[in-house]
Every structure is written in structure tokens, then in C-alpha cells.
Design a protein around this motif. Structure first.
Motif, PDB file in Angstrom:
ATOM      1  N   PRO A 584     -24.325  98.026  78.385  1.00 14.75           N
ATOM      2  CA  PRO A 584     -23.485  97.150  79.319  1.00 14.75           C
ATOM      3  C   PRO A 584     -22.110  97.306  79.060  1.00 14.75           C
ATOM      4  O   PRO A 584     -21.804  97.416  77.685  1.00 14.75           O
ATOM      5  N   HIS A 585     -21.023  96.854  79.913  1.00 12.91           N
ATOM      6  CA  HIS A 585     -19.685  96.599  79.378  1.00 12.91           C
ATOM      7  C   HIS A 585     -19.600  95.257  79.953  1.00 12.91           C
ATOM      8  O   HIS A 585     -20.142  94.689  81.001  1.00 12.91           O
ATOM      9  N   GLY A 586     -18.605  94.644  79.217  1.00 12.07           N
ATOM     10  CA  GLY A 586     -17.990  93.147  79.845  1.00 12.07           C
ATOM     11  C   GLY A 586     -16.854  93.458  80.503  1.00 12.07           C
ATOM     12  O   GLY A 586     -16.227  94.147  80.349  1.00 12.07           O
ATOM     13  N   TYR A 620     -10.197  92.874  79.239  1.00 11.49           N
ATOM     14  CA  TYR A 620     -10.902  93.608  78.029  1.00 11.49           C
ATOM     15  C   TYR A 620     -12.281  93.477  78.264  1.00 11.49           C
ATOM     16  O   TYR A 620     -12.969  92.527  79.319  1.00 11.49           O
ATOM     17  N   CYS A 621     -13.057  94.578  77.818  1.00  8.25           N
ATOM     18  CA  CYS A 621     -14.382  94.557  77.567  1.00  8.25           C
ATOM     19  C   CYS A 621     -14.994  93.497  76.494  1.00  8.25           C
ATOM     20  O   CYS A 621     -14.253  93.402  75.461  1.00  8.25           O
ATOM     21  N   THR A 622     -15.650  92.803  77.174  1.00  6.86           N
ATOM     22  CA  THR A 622     -16.404  91.630  76.069  1.00  6.86           C
ATOM     23  C   THR A 622     -17.552  92.189  75.275  1.00  6.86           C
ATOM     24  O   THR A 622     -18.192  91.544  74.128  1.00  6.86           O
ATOM     25  N   ASP A 623     -18.222  93.230  75.593  1.00  7.57           N
ATOM     26  CA  ASP A 623     -19.506  93.688  74.815  1.00  7.57           C
ATOM     27  C   ASP A 623     -18.970  94.831  73.777  1.00  7.57           C
ATOM     28  O   ASP A 623     -18.591  95.979  74.442  1.00  7.57           O
ATOM     29  N   PHE A 624     -19.510  94.663  72.447  1.00  9.52           N
ATOM     30  CA  PHE A 624     -18.791  95.886  71.518  1.00  9.52           C
ATOM     31  C   PHE A 624     -19.791  97.077  71.701  1.00  9.52           C
ATOM     32  O   PHE A 624     -20.654  97.310  71.560  1.00  9.52           O
ATOM     33  N   CYS A 625     -19.162  98.063  72.838  1.00 10.57           N
ATOM     34  CA  CYS A 625     -19.912  99.016  73.490  1.00 10.57           C
ATOM     35  C   CYS A 625     -19.714 100.377  72.552  1.00 10.57           C
ATOM     36  O   CYS A 625     -20.587 101.173  72.821  1.00 10.57           O
ATOM     37  N   SER A 626     -18.815 100.547  71.896  1.00 10.71           N
ATOM     38  CA  SER A 626     -18.677 101.745  71.275  1.00 10.71           C
ATOM     39  C   SER A 626     -17.845 101.496  69.917  1.00 10.71           C
ATOM     40  O   SER A 626     -17.022 100.560  69.988  1.00 10.71           O
ATOM     41  N   LEU A 628     -14.679 102.551  69.987  1.00 12.13           N
ATOM     42  CA  LEU A 628     -13.478 102.507  70.672  1.00 12.13           C
ATOM     43  C   LEU A 628     -13.451 101.196  71.487  1.00 12.13           C
ATOM     44  O   LEU A 628     -12.709 101.181  72.395  1.00 12.13           O
ATOM     45  N   HIS A 629     -14.461 100.272  71.296  1.00 15.92           N
ATOM     46  CA  HIS A 629     -14.521  99.221  72.315  1.00 15.92           C
ATOM     47  C   HIS A 629     -13.343  98.305  72.190  1.00 15.92           C
ATOM     48  O   HIS A 629     -12.777  97.770  73.215  1.00 15.92           O
ATOM     49  N   GLN A 630     -12.444  98.308  71.115  1.00 15.06           N
ATOM     50  CA  GLN A 630     -11.480  97.458  70.939  1.00 15.06           C
ATOM     51  C   GLN A 630     -10.341  97.988  71.779  1.00 15.06           C
ATOM     52  O   GLN A 630      -9.378  97.347  72.241  1.00 15.06           O
ATOM     53  N   GLU A 631     -10.498  99.339  72.060  1.00 16.60           N
ATOM     54  CA  GLU A 631      -9.411 100.222  72.774  1.00 16.60           C
ATOM     55  C   GLU A 631      -9.778  99.597  74.524  1.00 16.60           C
ATOM     56  O   GLU A 631      -8.754 100.154  75.362  1.00 16.60           O
ATOM     57  N   MET A 632     -11.042  99.381  74.740  1.00 21.94           N
ATOM     58  CA  MET A 632     -11.395  98.936  76.196  1.00 21.94           C
ATOM     59  C   MET A 632     -10.572  97.808  76.669  1.00 21.94           C
ATOM     60  O   MET A 632     -11.178  96.699  76.721  1.00 21.94           O
ATOM     61  N   GLN A 633      -9.350  98.147  77.199  1.00 24.43           N
ATOM     62  CA  GLN A 633      -8.625  96.985  77.866  1.00 24.43           C
ATOM     63  C   GLN A 633      -7.660  97.491  78.656  1.00 24.43           C
ATOM     64  O   GLN A 633      -7.762  98.710  79.233  1.00 24.43           O
TER      65      GLN A 633
HETATM   66 CU1  CUA Z   1     -17.034  98.364  77.021  1.00 20.08          CU
HETATM   67 CU2  CUA Z   1     -16.703  97.288  75.004  1.00 20.08          CU
END
Ligand code: CUA
Ligand code: RUQ
Length: 654
Positions: A584-586, A620-626, A628-633
């Protein structure tokens, strides 16, 4: 009067005595567990799966929790009647309609009794039904997606407690009122209760293919409190049984005034007969106003429709359809054994259990063995329908569940114990203390023709010292017993979430293979879905701005948006393009007055944001998805209302 006060006093005394005894009981219990290989019996090795799913009601959490047995591990909380920030349920635009009612948007309820759908009296694992007690509603959860897919409000009802139990082919899910009310509602003096207030018993039909619910009819009964109910099965299929208390029809000081009658009733309803009557045009259409909310799996969107009519049936119009079975001491639970031969009434102010015989009941009906009537409904003669009593089994019986070997397992709230007894001989076989004050007990399939009598869980009301203290507020506690032998063996304590009233269990193999892993993007029919990142865009319509956004590891498209103004209503329609299980993505937006969204692969969800301050605001994305999750903004630039900055957005391909 005096007599009933004496009974209550002695029950209270008993409560006190038993709580003093708890420490002794505890030592015994612990010894029992240590003496055996209890730990091994609940150990599910890392990576292995549990044998059963258990669905525990969340009571005042409004939701349903999913556990594994025997491990007692919690897998999921399924939002049903309460908004749930974890997934955005009840906050996202798609799911808000699920919580619509005739009283408006209601973000909470009190959920008590889960029951799994059945075919031929056996659990089929397609759906699970639950009740909302407070603002009467019945919900259906799809066991493919573990999502709430339908909620129907129940009109003419209050304190929807004798609910939601299914008949043996899921023909109906049944809901009964606990509090009688004026039907239709009107502005009258409360002291007119007696005679004026009525109790409705609702039979909600379930479409055999899709599971859609409709209120087929409501039986308008005398103004008692209808506490619990269970279906007949096997030979008693076609009947439904409801406990009543407050047959005194008191409207004040019920703790005394509703304990006057030595016996209240179990109402036996021949629903087949009423169904036939209704199918032939019987009953009266009555104006009503209630919500019917349906969540569509393809559009990922719920719609709410207000229904304006309900069919009501007066029991006197259908002779032979409704009878009263006198049952001692304000019965709480009513339970039917797997063969359908016996109807067990748990008189909560009693020490004995009342076991009625279905055959004797039919004989008493045929031969008119009556003992008067109440509001024209025949009362069957107690001695003529009684199979027997389980004598002095404990104090304060509440609920009974069954195994596949002819035994009943009854909970006793006051004496805080689970008692195993033989349904035919009515002899007590074993008793085990519960910590503390048990309410319901659940055996997987225990409310069907085919129970799986390996485990029982006791669902306790009081936790006290069972876990590390967490301040004044403690979670409730469940206790797992091995019931495969002659004696029950305590294996495990585990905390539950909210208040688990009842629960339903099922062998994992019946549902786990069908559990859905993703939503297919190609089948996404959400009206705001963005099926290709190339179609991502922003559109303005007056002060409404629609952002058609896609996500895939690790990017939002678009990720920079300008031209938004203070006072806009910004709708983020986020489509998750992943097609992998468990990715999932948040989506969270600073200052949003709702919650995040958690968007499953292939799904579209919408968050409304109403920017109030000028500036550049991140999401931002709330679910640690990869990695590079912290870059998901991304950023939204918000300008003053008067600004004429054009809408623009970046597709992130630069
Ligand atoms: Cu999508 Cu974290
Ligand atoms: S209740 S503890 Cu089912 Cu709501 Cu009996």
C-alpha cells in the motif's frame, strides 16, 4: 417485591464472595496450566499459520478485530461502525457514505455479535455480520477482502442487541430491539410506556449470490426488552428464538422493577410462516426513514440510499407464528444446540439453566397447552415444554456454546466460570474459573450444526491484575481453553481490543485461500481513478480542485502543484498503481482535518483538504514502502483567494 430484592442481595453477596476467592482460584488455574504442555499447544512457530480465525467484536470501539487461534495474535482491526484513521475509513470521500444514517453521519457505534454466514447449517466463510447497538444497524463484512461492504440501518429499533444472528442458509440475518420505543416514534409521556411502547424484531433477507441485505419484514411485538436471539437449526430450522426481560414493562428503576416476574419469556417465532404470509401480500407498509449503504468493490466507493418504507407484521395477524416460552429470571442468552433439539435459556439472576425441548414445544403448540397469553400471544405451559434444568451449575449464567460431542459450555458471570455440561443428561462435567467475570464464550462453529470443538475462548469483562497495569484503563481479556478432552484446560490469556462481547471462529482453511491480495488496476471503476500516470492532472471547478494522482514506488504524480487558493476544497484522488501483494501507499496532507489515506494496490481513495493558510505545504507517503519511501513527498503552493496564479503541476519526469 421483597423476594426479588432478596435474590438480588444474595447475588451481590455472591459476587463479593467470589472476588475474594479469586486469588485462590488463580493459583489452581496456574498450576493446571504449568502441569501440562500448555505453551506448546499455543505455540505457532515463526512463519507458520494459526489453525483458526477468530473475529472478536470490539464493543464500544465500533469495530471488529481478527485474531489467530491458538496463538492469540491479532491480525487486523476491521473498521465497521467507527471512523478509522489507520486506513482512512469513514474519513475518505469514498467511505463516508458507509456511516450515513437517518440521524446524519454517525462515526461510531457499539458492536456486539459477529456471526458468520452459513450454508446447510455449516459455516461457509463468505461473510460475517455484525450489529451496531446504539444507532441500530447491521453490517456485512466480506471475508474475501475483510472489508465492510454493506450497512443497513434498522428503523423502529433501539439498542439493537438481539442481533445479528443468521439462519442456517443465511436466508436472514436477524436483529431485535433491546429497548422498546413508540412505533412510529412520537412525542408522548414516558409513563405511557406500558402498552404504548413496542419491540420490533427485524428479519433482514440476504441475497444468496451477492449478499445484499433488505429488511423483509419487522414483527411488532409487546414492549419488552429483547435481549438476545438464536436461530433454530436442523429440525427447528424455520424458527427463531428471542429472550426477553422486563416483561413487567417497567420504565424506571429496572434493576428492581424488571425483576418482579419470576419468569420472563423466550419468544419463539416461526419465521417461515411469517415469510409465507408476507409473500402472499400480508403485512402493512409503514413509512420509515433508514439508510442503506453499499460499498462497491469495483468503484471502491460507497453509496447511501435513504429507504422510505418498511413492512411491519402484527403477530396476531399470523396465528401459530409466535409463542412465549416462560423462562426463569430475566434470561440473557438463548442458545440452540447443534441438532436443534434444545433451546437453552440463561436466566441471569438464576443458578440453574433452563433447557426447553423443541419437540415438546411443538407438542404444546399442537395441543394448546397454554398458560394464558400476553397481548394475545399464547404463553406455553412451562412444565410441558421443559426438557430439564441443569441444577446449581453456577451463578448468573449468560451464554452457552456447544462442541461436536453433545456438550454445552455455559458462562457464569457472577461465579466467574465456564461450565461444561452434557446437553442430554444435563449433568455438569467440568468447571473452570475465568479471570474475571466472563460474558460470552466462543467455540468456532459453536452456533452452527457443525462446531469445531477444539478450543473455546472465554471473553471476560474484568481484567484487573491479569496483565501489566496500564493506568486505570485496561484492555479486556480473553482466555483460551483446550476443550478436546474431558476436562477443559486453560492455555492462554490474551488482551482484546475494545470490549469483545461475542466472537465467531472458523477454520482458517475455509477462508484463507480466498483472501484477496490486490485489486486489479484494470478493473478499477472509481470515477476519479487515474489509470495511467500520463493522465495525472489537476482540474479546477469553481472553488473545487480535483487532483488526479498516481502512486508507485517511490513517487507521487504529480508531486508539485501550484495555483491552489485559500478557501478551495481540494480533493486528492489517489490511485495506487502497485499490483503486488502488501504494497500500500499512504497519503497525508499537512493540516487536513480528517486522517490519512491508506491505499491498497489497484485502489483509488480520495482525501478532502481545505487549505486555510497561504504558503507551500508538503504531503507525503505514510507507509514505509521502499528504500526510497522517505523521498515519497510533494508540495502544494497555496496562494491568497484573490491571486490569479494559474494551476500548474509537475509530472516529475524532468
Ligand atoms: Cu509509498 Cu512510502
Ligand atoms: S452481550 S455478555 Cu452479547 Cu452484548 Cu452477553
Amino acid at each position: 417485591m421483597k423476594k426479588s430484592i432478596k435474590i438480588i442481595a444474595s447475588l451481590l453477596l455472591a459476587t463479593g464472595l467470589f472476588s475474594c476467592n479469586n486469588s485462590e482460584q488463580k493459583n489452581e488455574g496456574n498450576r493446571g496450566a504449568l502441569a501440562s504442555n500448555a505453551a506448546e499447544k499455543v505455540y505457532v512457530a515463526p512463519g507458520e499459520h494459526d489453525e483458526f480465525y477468530a473475529f472478536l467484536s470490539g464493543g464500544y470501539s465500533g469495530n471488529l478485530t481478527v485474531y489467530g487461534l491458538p496463538s492469540g495474535r491479532m491480525f487486523k482491526e476491521i473498521p465497521v461502525f467507527s471512523q478509522f484513521p489507520t486506513s482512512g475509513y469513514g474519513y475518505s470521500e469514498e467511505t463516508k457514505p458507509m456511516l450515513n444514517t437517518s440521524h446524519g453521519f454517525i462515526p461510531w457505534d457499539d458492536l456486539h455479535h459477529p456471526d458468520i454466514s452459513q450454508t446447510n447449517g455449516k459455516l461457509d466463510g463468505r461473510w460475517i455480520f455484525v450489529n451496531g447497538n446504539n444507532t441500530p444497524r447491521i453490517a456485512k463484512i466480506d471475508l474475501k477482502t475483510f472489508e465492510t461492504t454493506e450497512i443497513i440501518e434498522v428503523p423502529n429499533s433501539a439498542g439493537n442487541h438481539s442481533s445479528s444472528f443468521v439462519t442456517e442458509n443465511t436466508e436472514y440475518v436477524v436483529a431485535g430491539t433491546r429497548f422498546s420505543v413508540p412505533i412510529p416514534q412520537e412525542d408522548i409521556a414516558i409513563k405511557e410506556y406500558k402498552g404504548k411502547f413496542k419491540g420490533s424484531l427485524s428479519f433482514i433477507s440476504v441475497d444468496p449470490e451477492e449478499g445484499h441485505m433488505e429488511i423483509k419484514f419487522q414483527l411488532i411485538m409487546p414492549g419488552f426488552d429483547y435481549d438476545l436471539s438464536h436461530p433454530g437449526r436442523g429440525k427447528s430450522h424455520g424458527w427463531f428464538f428471542f429472550t426477553t426481560y422486563n416483561t413487567e414493562e417497567a420504565n424506571s428503576l429496572l434493576e428492581v422493577n424488571a425483576s418482579q416476574n419470576d419468569k420472563d419469556f423466550i419468544a419463539a417465532v416461526n419465521w417461515k410462516k411469517i415469510e409465507e404470509y408476507v409473500n402472499n401480500g400480508g403485512g402493512k407498509k409503514m413509512p420509515a426513514n433508514y439508510a442503506h449503504n453499499i460499498y462497491d468493490d469495483k468503484t471502491h466507493t460507497a453509496t447511501s440510499t435513504m429507504k422510505k418504507e418498511v413492512l411491519v407484521v402484527d403477530p396476531l395477524e399470523v396465528p401459530g407464528a409466535v409463542f412465549f416460552l416462560p423462562t426463569p429470571k430475566s434470561p440473557h442468552g438463548v442458545d440452540v444446540n447443534p441438532s436443534g433439539d434444545y433451546i437453552i435459556g440463561n436466566g441471569k439472576l438464576s443458578a440453574d439453566l433452563t433447557v426447553h425441548s423443541f419437540d415438546k414445544m411443538i407438542d404444546a403448540i399442537e395441543n394448546k397447552k397454554y398458560d394464558g397469553e400476553a397481548y394475545g400471544i399464547p404463553i406455553l405451559n412451562f412444565e410441558d415444554i421443559l426438557a430439564g434444568t441443569v441444577k446449581q451449575a453456577g451463578l448468573g449464567p449468560l451464554h452457552t456454546e456447544f462442541d461436536d460431542n453433545g456438550n454445552g459450555y455455559t458462562t457464569f458471570f457472577i461465579s466467574s466460570e465456564l461450565v461444561k455440561w452434557n446437553v442430554e443428561t444435563r449433568e455438569v462435567i467440568d468447571r473452570q474459573p475465568n479471570y474475571y467475570s466472563v460474558g460470552h464464550v466462543m467455540i468456532p462453529g459453536g452456533n452452527s450444526r457443525e462446531p469445531f470443538g477444539k478450543y473455546a475462548i472465554a471473553l471476560n469483562k474484568i481484567t484487573k491484575d491479569r496483565y501489566l497495569p496500564t493506568g486505570p484503563e485496561l484492555e479486556h481479556s480473553a482466555q483460551l481453553f483446550d476443550i478436546s478432552g474431558e476436562k477443559m484446560e486453560l492455555l492462554l490469556d490474551f488482551p482484546t481490543h475494545g470490549e469483545p462481547h461475542y466472537a465467531a471462529g472458523i477454520p482458517a482453511e475455509i477462508i484463507k485461500e480466498n483472501s484477496q491480495k490486490i485489486y486489479k488496476l484494470a478493473e478499477n471503476e472509481n470515477e476519479y481513478a487515474t489509470l495511467s500516470p500520463a493522465d495525472a492532472r489537476v482540474e479546477r471547478d469553481g472553488n473545487k480542485v480535483h487532483i488526479y494522482m498516481t502512486t508507485i514506488r517511490s513517487h507521487f504524480t504529480p508531486d508539485n502543484i501550484e495555483g491552489i487558493k485559500v478557501g478551495d476544497k481540494v480533493y486528492f484522488h489517489v490511485t495506487n498503481h502497485e499490483q503486488d501483494f502488501d504494497v500500500p501507499h499512504g497519503f497525508a496532507m499537512i493540516g487536513a482535518n480528517n486522517a490519512e489515506l491508506l491505499i491498497m494496490p489497484g485502489q483509488t481513495k480520495t482525501l478532502l483538504w481545505e487549505p486555510k493558510q497561504v504558503g507551500v505545504w508538503p504531503f507525503y507517503c505514510t507507509d514505509f514502502c521502499s528504500a526510497l519511501h522517505q523521498e515519497m513527498q510533494g508540495y502544494i503552493r497555496v496562494s491568497p483567494q484573490s491571486s490569479n496564479i494559474e494551476l500548474s503541476w509537475s509530472l516529475g519526469e524532468d
